[in-house]
Write a protein that holds these residues in place. Sequence first.
Motif, PDB file in Angstrom:
ATOM      1  N   PHE A  90      14.358  54.413 -27.320  1.00 26.12           N
ATOM      2  CA  PHE A  90      13.951  53.443 -26.323  1.00 26.12           C
ATOM      3  C   PHE A  90      14.506  52.063 -27.267  1.00 26.12           C
ATOM      4  O   PHE A  90      14.006  50.823 -26.055  1.00 26.12           O
ATOM      5  CB  PHE A  90      13.190  53.871 -26.059  1.00 26.12           C
ATOM      6  N   ASP A  91      15.199  51.717 -28.524  1.00 27.52           N
ATOM      7  CA  ASP A  91      15.480  50.354 -28.595  1.00 27.52           C
ATOM      8  C   ASP A  91      16.496  50.333 -27.087  1.00 27.52           C
ATOM      9  O   ASP A  91      17.377  50.571 -28.097  1.00 27.52           O
ATOM     10  CB  ASP A  91      16.160  51.176 -30.150  1.00 27.52           C
ATOM     11  N   GLY A  92      15.912  48.641 -27.146  1.00 29.33           N
ATOM     12  CA  GLY A  92      17.253  48.446 -26.252  1.00 29.33           C
ATOM     13  C   GLY A  92      16.453  48.234 -24.928  1.00 29.33           C
ATOM     14  O   GLY A  92      17.463  47.956 -24.213  1.00 29.33           O
ATOM     15  N   VAL A  93      16.049  49.384 -24.767  1.00 29.63           N
ATOM     16  CA  VAL A  93      16.271  49.898 -23.310  1.00 29.63           C
ATOM     17  C   VAL A  93      14.581  49.118 -22.390  1.00 29.63           C
ATOM     18  O   VAL A  93      13.844  48.548 -23.084  1.00 29.63           O
ATOM     19  CB  VAL A  93      15.946  51.311 -23.252  1.00 29.63           C
ATOM     20  N   ALA A  94      14.888  48.305 -21.486  1.00 33.53           N
ATOM     21  CA  ALA A  94      14.146  47.787 -20.976  1.00 33.53           C
ATOM     22  C   ALA A  94      13.591  48.454 -19.764  1.00 33.53           C
ATOM     23  O   ALA A  94      12.512  47.905 -19.014  1.00 33.53           O
ATOM     24  CB  ALA A  94      14.430  46.357 -20.609  1.00 33.53           C
ATOM     25  N   MET A  95      14.115  48.861 -18.548  1.00 37.56           N
ATOM     26  CA  MET A  95      13.723  49.474 -17.753  1.00 37.56           C
ATOM     27  C   MET A  95      14.219  50.887 -17.951  1.00 37.56           C
ATOM     28  O   MET A  95      15.373  51.456 -18.403  1.00 37.56           O
ATOM     29  CB  MET A  95      14.546  49.309 -16.737  1.00 37.56           C
ATOM     30  N   PHE A 114       6.143  52.476 -25.973  1.00 41.08           N
ATOM     31  CA  PHE A 114       6.985  51.252 -25.860  1.00 41.08           C
ATOM     32  C   PHE A 114       6.299  50.879 -24.816  1.00 41.08           C
ATOM     33  O   PHE A 114       7.328  50.533 -23.818  1.00 41.08           O
ATOM     34  CB  PHE A 114       8.385  52.764 -25.860  1.00 41.08           C
ATOM     35  N   PRO A 115       5.706  49.461 -24.933  1.00 36.93           N
ATOM     36  CA  PRO A 115       5.246  48.466 -24.578  1.00 36.93           C
ATOM     37  C   PRO A 115       5.887  47.244 -23.825  1.00 36.93           C
ATOM     38  O   PRO A 115       5.757  46.192 -23.392  1.00 36.93           O
ATOM     39  CB  PRO A 115       4.193  48.032 -25.241  1.00 36.93           C
ATOM     40  N   TRP A 116       6.929  47.758 -24.269  1.00 40.37           N
ATOM     41  CA  TRP A 116       8.059  46.298 -23.872  1.00 40.37           C
ATOM     42  C   TRP A 116       8.768  47.106 -22.240  1.00 40.37           C
ATOM     43  O   TRP A 116       9.972  46.252 -21.992  1.00 40.37           O
ATOM     44  CB  TRP A 116       9.394  46.325 -25.009  1.00 40.37           C
ATOM     45  N   ILE A 117       8.565  48.511 -22.403  1.00 44.52           N
ATOM     46  CA  ILE A 117       9.186  49.672 -21.510  1.00 44.52           C
ATOM     47  C   ILE A 117       8.709  49.297 -20.234  1.00 44.52           C
ATOM     48  O   ILE A 117       7.766  48.662 -19.789  1.00 44.52           O
ATOM     49  CB  ILE A 117       9.336  50.973 -21.840  1.00 44.52           C
ATOM     50  N   LYS A 118       9.252  48.978 -19.225  1.00 41.86           N
ATOM     51  CA  LYS A 118       9.145  48.753 -17.108  1.00 41.86           C
ATOM     52  C   LYS A 118       9.295  49.620 -17.328  1.00 41.86           C
ATOM     53  O   LYS A 118      10.770  50.357 -16.764  1.00 41.86           O
ATOM     54  CB  LYS A 118       9.244  47.359 -16.655  1.00 41.86           C
ATOM     55  N   ALA A 150      18.114  50.764  -9.958  1.00 44.85           N
ATOM     56  CA  ALA A 150      19.078  50.560 -11.393  1.00 44.85           C
ATOM     57  C   ALA A 150      18.192  51.198 -12.527  1.00 44.85           C
ATOM     58  O   ALA A 150      17.049  50.101 -12.655  1.00 44.85           O
ATOM     59  CB  ALA A 150      19.247  49.232 -11.308  1.00 44.85           C
ATOM     60  N   CYS A 151      18.739  50.964 -13.652  1.00 47.80           N
ATOM     61  CA  CYS A 151      18.078  51.306 -15.014  1.00 47.80           C
ATOM     62  C   CYS A 151      18.675  51.078 -15.968  1.00 47.80           C
ATOM     63  O   CYS A 151      19.865  50.661 -16.245  1.00 47.80           O
ATOM     64  CB  CYS A 151      17.303  52.295 -14.607  1.00 47.80           C
ATOM     65  N   ASP A 152      18.573  51.310 -17.781  1.00 50.79           N
ATOM     66  CA  ASP A 152      18.566  51.576 -18.693  1.00 50.79           C
ATOM     67  C   ASP A 152      19.260  52.983 -19.140  1.00 50.79           C
ATOM     68  O   ASP A 152      19.732  53.295 -19.609  1.00 50.79           O
ATOM     69  CB  ASP A 152      18.043  50.250 -19.590  1.00 50.79           C
ATOM     70  N   ALA A 153      18.086  53.377 -18.601  1.00 51.04           N
ATOM     71  CA  ALA A 153      17.769  54.363 -19.225  1.00 51.04           C
ATOM     72  C   ALA A 153      16.931  55.719 -18.142  1.00 51.04           C
ATOM     73  O   ALA A 153      16.447  55.174 -17.543  1.00 51.04           O
ATOM     74  CB  ALA A 153      16.740  54.928 -20.420  1.00 51.04           C
TER      75      ALA A 153
END
Length: 169
Positions: A90-95, A114-118, A150-153
């Motif tokens: 999940f590095d670099g993944v926001a959503m 992974f607290p940076w994830i929404k 829409a998402c990153d992952a």
Amino acid sequence: MMITKRDGKSMAPMLLLESSQEMLAPWLKLSSTISSPINGLVPPFDAVHGKELWSFAKDNPRHSELINEAMACEARRVVPLVAGACHGLFDGVAMVVDVGGGTGDTMAILVKEFPWIKGINFDLPHVVEVVQVLDNVENVGGNMFDSIPACDAVFIKVRFIAYNFNSFD
């Protein structure tokens, strides 16, 4: 470990779902269902109940709750292990969208790890209408066969598959 609820990882909800009359009936009629030329290629659950599982669950809130709790108990047991083993995924993944996210337990675990994830907990509308509100998780109703947010992952728990779309860069 199978029955206890003390650790929050009981498999009792899965056992309750799989041993419910609704889930056993197709197995008990399996031979006649698949050998009947009238049924053709109709899945056994559909043949016995007159509709597919997700429509049945929508019309039967008690059964929908059984399904959701069964999936959540599996998530509480497995997702922390996956998250711990795949930390760099999940590095670099926001959503992240959890497709078929049910009660939101998977996204709750992931956004904590992974607290940076929404997170987006994405499931059928009748499922997300009754789920808990979680920090950093948006509950969205829809049909994955039409579209997903829409998402990153995307995280799909068919076999606990996580996929990072950024890997195509």
